[in-house]
Design a protein around this motif. Structure first.
Motif, PDB file in Angstrom:
ATOM      1  N   ARG A   1      33.732  34.856  38.227  1.00 12.99           N
ATOM      2  CA  ARG A   1      34.073  35.815  39.290  1.00 12.99           C
ATOM      3  C   ARG A   1      33.038  36.938  39.370  1.00 12.99           C
ATOM      4  NH1 ARG A   1      39.794  38.407  40.954  1.00 12.99           N
ATOM      5  NH2 ARG A   1      38.928  39.927  42.365  1.00 12.99           N
TER       6      ARG A   1
ATOM      7  N   LEU B   1      27.505  37.748  45.974  1.00 13.04           N
ATOM      8  CA  LEU B   1      28.076  37.980  47.289  1.00 13.04           C
ATOM      9  C   LEU B   1      27.446  39.177  48.002  1.00 13.04           C
ATOM     10  CD1 LEU B   1      30.360  36.990  49.188  1.00 13.04           C
ATOM     11  CD2 LEU B   1      31.840  38.649  48.066  1.00 13.04           C
ATOM     12  N   GLU B   2      27.066  40.196  47.248  1.00  8.88           N
ATOM     13  CA  GLU B   2      26.561  41.425  47.863  1.00  8.88           C
ATOM     14  C   GLU B   2      25.376  41.204  48.803  1.00  8.88           C
ATOM     15  OE1 GLU B   2      24.815  45.835  46.823  1.00  8.88           O
ATOM     16  OE2 GLU B   2      25.756  44.676  45.231  1.00  8.88           O
TER      17      GLU B   2
ATOM     18  N   ASP C   1      29.960  35.545  40.984  1.00  5.73           N
ATOM     19  CA  ASP C   1      30.221  35.360  42.420  1.00  5.73           C
ATOM     20  C   ASP C   1      30.139  36.682  43.170  1.00  5.73           C
ATOM     21  OD1 ASP C   1      30.527  32.650  42.159  1.00  5.73           O
ATOM     22  OD2 ASP C   1      32.726  32.673  42.277  1.00  5.73           O
ATOM     23  N   ARG C   2      30.741  37.729  42.603  1.00 10.40           N
ATOM     24  CA  ARG C   2      30.710  39.040  43.261  1.00 10.40           C
ATOM     25  C   ARG C   2      29.286  39.581  43.336  1.00 10.40           C
ATOM     26  NH1 ARG C   2      35.948  41.430  43.842  1.00 10.40           N
ATOM     27  NH2 ARG C   2      34.954  43.405  44.279  1.00 10.40           N
TER      28      ARG C   2
END
Length: 179
Positions: A124, A131-132, A127-128
């Motif tokens: 996670r 993602l940015e 992924d975060r």
């Protein structure tokens, strides 16, 4: 902490914290200050999660007692991240990173919390992180869509307001949920 208490008081508080943390470890365990107000404990030869969680709870109990520093009473709470050593970690810093990830998972869940690292936390976090830049490009590519949702009175069935929602229409993933 330094901004609130000043550097001299902060340094004495960190020393007092370290002394209390020393009471939570056994001979042969390792206690280290990583920087700022973050500490790490390497617990040698524990039998499993239950033992590690007992230590985490002991840390939280020790640090929840007030500190008296230069006549000032200071109250703290600790967020604790637990990572169990295993063959899955290739380098020592991987264990620290896992504990850090678990600690940052504990922080938003309230004061004096602890979390045990699970691989899903690492996935996670990655992924975060990934993602940015995609979200920044979404702004440039105008992939954010505005949706209006009526607010309806259950008593009358009439629309009494409206809510504006932004949704990301990703070209591959489709609509990305807000969380």
């Amino acid at each position: 902490m330094r901004a609130r208490l000043g550097p001299a008081v902060s340094d004495r508080l960190l020393t007092a914290i370290a002394r209390r943390l020393e009471r939570c470890v056994r001979p042969g365990d390792t206690l280290a200050r990583l920087g700022g107000d973050e500490f790490a404990m390497l617990l040698d030869d524990i039998s499993g999660h239950a033992d590690a969680l007992k230590v985490a709870e002991r840390v939280q109990k020790e640090l929840s007692q007030s500190f008296s520093i230069d006549g000032q009473e200071v109250f703290l709470s600790a967020s604790v991240g637990v990572a169990m050593g295993s063959e899955a970690y290739e380098r020592p810093e991987d264990v620290l990173r896992a504990a850090d990830t678990a600690m940052y998972r504990a922080k938003p869940r309230g004061r004096a919390r602890h979390e045990v690292f699970h691989e899903s936390m690492r996935i996670r976090a990655v992924d975060r992180f990934n993602l940015e830049p995609h979200l920044r490009r979404a702004l440039e590519r105008e992939e954010l869509r505005l949706h209006y949702q009526p607010i309806v009175s259950l008593a009358t069935g009439r629309i009494i307001g409206i809510e504006a929602l932004v949704r990301w229409q990703h070209p591959v993933r489709g609509i990305v949920p807000p969380d």
